[in-house]
Write a protein that holds these residues in place. Structure first.
Motif: not given
Length: 161
Positions: A5-10, A124-128, A131-134
């Protein structure tokens, strides 16, 4: 193997910025803000006093967007003992949002909609990117087009895909 989940922090940083915009607008008693050179008016953000109020709100949101996400199914809200995070959990029998009931930061519309977006887009990933678009689409549908716009701009500024 689950993707990292590489975008989670961002994603969290961008959403913290957006929540701060809403907090400052509320503190100043005006919803009108200047956002990256554009005048806009933010809608009011719902705040909740109880877990039961969050559950009613989630039920209403799912009813509102059910035709867009018909496979989502029911979503339960429960209190969480910790105070540092809200989270979404799903198993084969149920889907649940756990919110800290003793801290006001989580009992707000933007945090609850973030967790609802996990329910609508269990990816997956949860904050990909899905998810962002949704989340942007959900916030726009529920809170208004200004919120969707603010989220998209801040995500782009934080290099969220």
């Amino acid at each position: 193997m689950t993707p990292r989940d590489i975008q989670r922090a961002k994603v969290y940083a961008a959403e913290e910025f957006v929540r701060t915009l809403f907090d400052r607008a509320a503190e100043h008693g005006t919803r009108a803000i200047e956002f990256f050179g554009t005048q806009m008016t933010l809608p009011p953000e719902a705040r909740f006093a109880t877990v039961a109020a969050v559950q009613r709100y989630v039920d209403d949101v799912l009813s509102l967007v059910g035709s867009r996400w018909p496979a989502a199914g029911p979503l339960t809200v429960r209190a969480r003992r910790g105070t540092t995070a809200a989270h979404y959990e799903r198993d084969e029998n149920a889907a649940t949002i756990a919110v800290p009931a003793r801290t006001s930061w989580a009992l707000r519309e933007l945090v609850v909609l973030h967790e609802v977006a996990h329910h609508l887009e269990p990816c997956d990933p949860p904050h990909g990117p899905q998810f962002v678009a949704t989340f942007c689409e959900l916030a726009e549908a529920v809170m208004g087009p200004e919120v969707g716009h603010v989220l998209r701009v801040v995500y782009a500024k934080e290099d969220v895909r």
